[in-house]
Design a protein around this motif. Structure first.
Motif, PDB file in Angstrom:
ATOM      1  N   UNK A  20       0.816  -1.222   0.000  1.00 55.66           N
ATOM      2  CA  UNK A  20       0.000   0.000   0.000  1.00 55.66           C
ATOM      3  C   UNK A  20       0.849   1.271   0.000  1.00 55.66           C
ATOM      4  N   UNK A  21       2.107   1.152   0.452  1.00 55.07           N
ATOM      5  CA  UNK A  21       2.977   2.337   0.458  1.00 55.07           C
ATOM      6  C   UNK A  21       3.092   2.954  -0.938  1.00 55.07           C
ATOM      7  N   UNK A  22       3.004   2.115  -1.969  1.00 54.03           N
ATOM      8  CA  UNK A  22       3.059   2.647  -3.343  1.00 54.03           C
ATOM      9  C   UNK A  22       1.880   3.590  -3.601  1.00 54.03           C
ATOM     10  N   UNK A  23       0.700   3.194  -3.123  1.00 59.52           N
ATOM     11  CA  UNK A  23      -0.488   4.029  -3.309  1.00 59.52           C
ATOM     12  C   UNK A  23      -0.328   5.335  -2.542  1.00 59.52           C
ATOM     13  N   UNK A  24       0.090   5.225  -1.286  1.00 61.18           N
ATOM     14  CA  UNK A  24       0.209   6.411  -0.434  1.00 61.18           C
ATOM     15  C   UNK A  24       1.289   7.363  -0.945  1.00 61.18           C
ATOM     16  N   UNK A  25       2.222   6.829  -1.739  1.00 60.35           N
ATOM     17  CA  UNK A  25       3.307   7.675  -2.250  1.00 60.35           C
ATOM     18  C   UNK A  25       2.898   8.478  -3.478  1.00 60.35           C
ATOM     19  N   UNK A  26       1.704   8.189  -4.034  1.00 56.18           N
ATOM     20  CA  UNK A  26       1.288   8.947  -5.218  1.00 56.18           C
ATOM     21  C   UNK A  26       0.728  10.304  -4.790  1.00 56.18           C
ATOM     22  N   UNK A  27       0.814  11.231  -5.720  1.00 54.84           N
ATOM     23  CA  UNK A  27       0.237  12.563  -5.469  1.00 54.84           C
ATOM     24  C   UNK A  27      -1.256  12.465  -5.164  1.00 54.84           C
ATOM     25  N   UNK A  28      -1.958  11.678  -5.991  1.00 56.20           N
ATOM     26  CA  UNK A  28      -3.419  11.625  -5.873  1.00 56.20           C
ATOM     27  C   UNK A  28      -3.862  11.159  -4.491  1.00 56.20           C
ATOM     28  N   UNK A  29      -3.127  10.227  -3.931  1.00 54.85           N
ATOM     29  CA  UNK A  29      -3.558   9.673  -2.636  1.00 54.85           C
ATOM     30  C   UNK A  29      -2.615  10.064  -1.505  1.00 54.85           C
ATOM     31  N   UNK A  30      -2.035  11.244  -1.646  1.00 56.75           N
ATOM     32  CA  UNK A  30      -1.053  11.665  -0.641  1.00 56.75           C
ATOM     33  C   UNK A  30      -1.697  11.873   0.736  1.00 56.75           C
ATOM     34  N   UNK A  31      -3.015  11.995   0.743  1.00 52.42           N
ATOM     35  CA  UNK A  31      -3.663  12.175   2.058  1.00 52.42           C
ATOM     36  C   UNK A  31      -3.825  10.858   2.824  1.00 52.42           C
ATOM     37  N   UNK A  32      -3.542   9.756   2.138  1.00 50.02           N
ATOM     38  CA  UNK A  32      -3.710   8.450   2.801  1.00 50.02           C
ATOM     39  C   UNK A  32      -2.483   8.133   3.648  1.00 50.02           C
ATOM     40  N   UNK A  33      -2.239   8.987   4.599  1.00 50.77           N
ATOM     41  CA  UNK A  33      -1.096   8.791   5.500  1.00 50.77           C
ATOM     42  C   UNK A  33      -1.405   7.656   6.479  1.00 50.77           C
ATOM     43  N   UNK A  34      -0.366   7.126   7.119  1.00 48.40           N
ATOM     44  CA  UNK A  34      -0.616   6.079   8.118  1.00 48.40           C
ATOM     45  C   UNK A  34      -1.643   6.491   9.169  1.00 48.40           C
ATOM     46  N   UNK A  35      -1.591   7.734   9.614  1.00 51.39           N
ATOM     47  CA  UNK A  35      -2.562   8.176  10.622  1.00 51.39           C
ATOM     48  C   UNK A  35      -3.989   8.155  10.089  1.00 51.39           C
ATOM     49  N   UNK A  36      -4.137   8.625   8.851  1.00 52.29           N
ATOM     50  CA  UNK A  36      -5.474   8.633   8.254  1.00 52.29           C
ATOM     51  C   UNK A  36      -5.992   7.207   8.085  1.00 52.29           C
ATOM     52  N   UNK A  37      -5.127   6.349   7.575  1.00 53.32           N
ATOM     53  CA  UNK A  37      -5.522   4.945   7.392  1.00 53.32           C
ATOM     54  C   UNK A  37      -5.976   4.361   8.719  1.00 53.32           C
ATOM     55  N   UNK A  38      -5.191   4.628   9.732  1.00 53.47           N
ATOM     56  CA  UNK A  38      -5.494   4.104  11.057  1.00 53.47           C
ATOM     57  C   UNK A  38      -6.841   4.624  11.565  1.00 53.47           C
ATOM     58  N   UNK A  39      -7.034   5.929  11.400  1.00 53.66           N
ATOM     59  CA  UNK A  39      -8.277   6.534  11.883  1.00 53.66           C
ATOM     60  C   UNK A  39      -9.480   5.963  11.139  1.00 53.66           C
ATOM     61  N   UNK A  40      -9.335   5.793   9.828  1.00 55.18           N
ATOM     62  CA  UNK A  40     -10.444   5.281   9.016  1.00 55.18           C
ATOM     63  C   UNK A  40     -10.823   3.863   9.442  1.00 55.18           C
ATOM     64  N   UNK A  41      -9.805   3.019   9.548  1.00 51.86           N
ATOM     65  CA  UNK A  41     -10.102   1.627   9.916  1.00 51.86           C
ATOM     66  C   UNK A  41     -10.728   1.560  11.304  1.00 51.86           C
ATOM     67  N   UNK A  42     -10.216   2.341  12.225  1.00 55.01           N
ATOM     68  CA  UNK A  42     -10.722   2.307  13.597  1.00 55.01           C
ATOM     69  C   UNK A  42     -12.160   2.810  13.670  1.00 55.01           C
ATOM     70  N   UNK A  43     -12.406   3.939  13.019  1.00 55.81           N
ATOM     71  CA  UNK A  43     -13.743   4.531  13.072  1.00 55.81           C
ATOM     72  C   UNK A  43     -14.774   3.652  12.372  1.00 55.81           C
ATOM     73  N   UNK A  44     -14.419   3.186  11.187  1.00 55.53           N
ATOM     74  CA  UNK A  44     -15.358   2.330  10.455  1.00 55.53           C
ATOM     75  C   UNK A  44     -15.577   1.031  11.222  1.00 55.53           C
ATOM     76  N   UNK A  45     -14.501   0.520  11.791  1.00 55.13           N
ATOM     77  CA  UNK A  45     -14.613  -0.711  12.569  1.00 55.13           C
ATOM     78  C   UNK A  45     -15.567  -0.543  13.737  1.00 55.13           C
ATOM     79  N   UNK A  46     -15.485   0.606  14.392  1.00 53.48           N
ATOM     80  CA  UNK A  46     -16.361   0.849  15.531  1.00 53.48           C
ATOM     81  C   UNK A  46     -17.832   0.893  15.098  1.00 53.48           C
TER      82      UNK A  46
END
Lengths: 566, 566
Positions: A20-46
């Motif tokens: 997934x680091x390849x995706x996060x390294x692109x300009x288009x998905x630069x907002x998909x930082x580890x923190x964001x990924x973590x927050x998304x999975x946690x919130x959706x999981x809840x």
């Protein structure tokens, strides 16, 4: 039904299996930082754990109902849907210009899978909207986009797909619904559509139908099909839902499962619609929606499998029966074997779906055709293998429950009943296999061989440190390479009878690669132990599948209808 | 639902696959002449086609109900049951001394399978009676026999099996139901039993329960279990049903399928019962009943598979969709492949069940221990593989139907739901596999190797004329021999995790032998063409199954509960 979001598993796959680091390294998905990924999975999981999972049983027992033309969803579904919409989970990958988060499909795939594990029949509603959003983003006029996308993205409105007619199922080209120009840029849509998932509800302000129909001058077959958006309420120019359109839900299907999701027969009686994409270009636009939905349906299978696994594991750890080292049936070798295989299956199928999503994201972010080819190749595999995994794991889940598995009260049977349709809708698994062995090998196997090369490189590099895992995988990739070479050298008559077996064999080997990567990331941990289970008990199946794939059509062609009669 | 009795297939199997002439040549079964066999199959087939098949759907939609303590069966079930009883189909193999026909189990197996194809949930009632008749014939006192057997044999009364309690399922030894002597030769039975199939009905004069319970001085575990007959109405000495016994149906389970068959929670509250067999000898007597029932349940799976196949074939020949050589979906290679595999699967499973029945008949007719060993070895295979075949074929039947497969109206889903329990009851398929790999290999593999020797001899003798069929079978028997040698050399810890795979692999190879024999009997006909499908597309599975069988328990043993948690 209790559900725990498998967040550590997604992290393992994102970090060590699908890159997934390849995706996060692109300009288009630069907002998909580890923190964001973590927050998304946690919130959706809840959300899935706390709001959606409690709706699973009530959806099954109450079911959706049509009362005097009014659709009633099960108790709690309206609140559940609103929680999904308010969390932004309808529109994770949608265009930020219209209110979406613009995040990678990879994350949407994880979130969709969690929602379907928690409550499959409700999750189908936002999944349909997601496909519609993508179709409109790619094919609608700016005016339509401005009117519809913000409301679909927010979840205030929902979307559906209307392809099937009684005489036109897998053969979409046989459809007869008519679209006649009204002279004002709109069209009058007339016809009947069947199997419309979430064709109506009692929780969204509007329901927008994407309907395939024929213009008066249309050619026969798929070349004469156009796509229209046909809303339940015709929007005013400010987006307020206005007068009711000339369409209605005629009846609901009585189904084996997914009772909570209404499957509608829809009647369009001169309903007003607007063209999406070009005249006679409906199939192309529809395929945008269907490819998205195919990966999504694969995720439904995986979600159901995860739910069934958790349910069976909890039962096995609680049920005291016979003499076993643990005191519960978990200690019986055959029960533990079943549970370990279920877990190893889920991991394999999930990794394949996430790898497909990464390819889609990379295609969108880089525009590179290799990624597009990979996404196209992996989509039918993700759909078929994900849904097969759902059926197989839910079936094993029943078996773990013994007699209680056949009794509805425990909930094990519901996973099994609900998931069965995923192998059918959005193109049956047979259609997926034909797509893979036909269209997706038309590049002479280039996309396939690139995947096989990567698997072999993985096996090579793991050989010294993990021979028990790397060696069987390497052997399997050789068999897969030979089967692929055989396939591309055949005409369709010889390929197609083995298409399903080829797809299954390919998936089995891909699953081995995923397990090997996970094991290498954690050589002393659970991933390595599960990889050992996969390599010894599940990977071997590739050999018989790929042998069957190469059998050609002679034995089957020789069979006559009389041979099969009683 | 329309059903055609597959009489030609039974004839082919009797004459050319399982060697029924050996049975007919014994003194005991000398009445099983070709004419009698023909008349039995034709008459029973007609009953199934005309009387039972029309009950399949109504049983599912109405279901059995408990209303104010009174059990109500679906419309037509009472008439259907009476037609079964009047035809003598409850008591085909029963002792002529008490009104039975004394015919071979092989014929009963065919008739039971036809009845279950036509209406599975109703057929379960006479199947339970058959097991009870056999248990009483072998273990009851002359007085009990004289009182009960004529009425059970005629079908005026029905029988049930009461093993399971909430805490005692697969672990029968954990049961706690009490039996206290009344001082007059009878016992007072007190306890609760669950999952009692056909625990009551509204069509037989009496319902006789065989109940496992503990005497006051009983040892713990299975050694302290005794068997009792506990009738719903206590018979007068002339056989008239007298006063109601102290037992009742507490509730019915809500099940995934077989809605027409009531699955009862039974309460015994000092009910009067009589000992069957010796004190503390209940398990032995129960096993008589269970072995019979296990073969019968295998036949239920095969029947459901036959029903699903016929249903899917009719659909495929009727459904116009897409361009195909036949105009219907039957012409699509993937659909034809599915149907051909379904047919080949049914033939294999049916042949195995019939071979098991022949071994039982020969054991009864000759008393020879080789036949007894063969019957014992084939019983868990017939049960597991027959029911697996039922599930797999019914699943494929849904897939052939596409979207209509998920809709209840078409009936394809019912086969799938109804048959699922057959892999669970009468000992889960996991229990069958443990029985095979454990107890049934305790002879050092003698019974297994004898079967393998026969298969190899068949393959050898067909090599010159049918190399395409004989060669793969010969290779498969070699693999099976090696796997069997490996199994008998291991301790249980290494055998049991691979037990299910071993059973499946053994069945796959046995199926190949059956197809080869049929093909040799009709080298230019349908059997040869179906054999080619089996050898190329289904037999190869034996290799991965037998590889898995030999994996031992290491990978699974290493897995912890934490490894499987989300």
């Amino acid at each position: 039904m209790p559900y725990t979001a498998p967040i550590d598993c997604y992290r393992l796959i994102l970090d060590h299996v699908v890159g997934f680091h390849k995706v996060a390294a692109t300009q288009r998905f630069s907002e998909a930082t580890p923190d964001t990924v973590s927050a998304i999975l946690t919130e959706a999981g809840r959300l899935c754990e706390e709001v959606l999972a409690p709706l699973q049983r009530v959806g099954d027992t109450e079911g959706a109902k049509l009362e005097g033309g009014i659709l009633r969803t099960p108790t709690g579904y309206a609140e559940g849907y609103r929680a999904i919409a308010e969390g932004g989970w309808v529109s994770l990958p949608a265009d930020p210009e219209y209110g979406g988060m613009g995040l990678p499909m990879t994350l949407a795939t994880a979130v969709n899978e969690m929602m379907s594990a928690a409550c499959l029949s409700l999750q189908l509603a936002p999944l349909m909207s997601q496909g519609q959003i993508e179709a409109l983003e790619n094919h609608a006029s700016d005016e339509i986009k401005a009117l519809y996308l913000p409301r679909l993205t927010s979840g205030e409105w929902t979307g559906t797909m209307n392809l099937t007619e009684p005489q036109a199922g897998s053969d979409v080209g046989a459809l007869t619904t008519k679209a006649e120009p009204n002279g004002d840029g709109s069209y009058a849509i007339t016809g009947q559509k069947i199997y419309i998932s979430w064709g109506d509800n009692d929780f969204s302000e509007n329901v927008c139908h994407l309907v395939l129909a024929r213009l008066p001058d249309a050619a026969p077959g798929t070349k004469g099909i156009s796509l229209f958006i046909v809303p339940k309420y015709i929007p005013e120019s400010d987006g307020t839902p206005g007068r009711a359109n000339e369409l209605r839900v005629v009846s609901l299907e009585e189904k084996m499962g997914q009772h909570g999701s209404p499957t509608c027969v829809m009647s369009y009686e001169g309903a007003t619609g607007w063209l999406i994409g070009t005249e006679h270009g409906g199939m192309k636009a529809m395929f945008t929606m269907m490819n998205n939905a195919r990966l999504g349906v694969g995720g439904q299978g995986i979600g159901a499998a995860e739910g069934a696994l958790q349910h069976a594991l909890a039962f096995a750890q609680d049920r005291v029966q016979g003499k076993s080292p643990t005191g519960t049936i978990f200690g019986h070798p055959d029960v533990k074997r079943m549970l370990a295989q279920m877990k190893a299956e889920v991991f394999a199928a999930r990794s394949i779906a996430m790898a497909c999503a990464v390819a889609i994201d990379m295609q969108h972010a880089t525009g590179h055709e290799d990624w597009a080819a990979r996404a196209a190749f992996l989509t039918p595999i993700a759909k078929s293998f994900g849904t097969e995994t759902g059926m197989r794991v839910a079936d094993t889940g029943i078996q773990v429950h013994g007699g209680m598995g056949f009794v509805e009260e425990t909930g094990a049977a519901q996973f099994f009943r609900d998931v069965r349709v995923t192998a059918i809708y959005e193109g049956t698994n047979g259609i997926q296999a034909i797509d893979l062995a036909g269209r997706k090998l038309m590049d002479g196997g280039e996309a396939a061989f690139r995947l096989i090369d990567e698997m072999q490189a993985d096996a090579e590099s793991a050989r010294a440190t993990h021979p028990d895992l790397a060696e069987p995988l390497w052997q399997a990739t050789e068999t897969l390479r030979e089967a692929t070479e055989w396939m591309v050298a055949q005409d369709m008559g010889a390929r197609l009878p083995g298409a399903s077996a080829y797809l299954h064999g390919f998936a089995r080997v891909l699953g081995g690669q995923a397990h090997l990567r996970a094991a290498m990331a954690d050589p002393e941990g659970a991933p390595a132990r599960l990889a050992a289970v996969y390599m010894t008990r599940l990977l071997p199946e590739h050999a018989s599948a790929l042998a069957e794939a190469r059998e050609g059509g002679d034995a089957v062609s020789a069979i006559t209808a009389e041979d099969l009669a009683a």
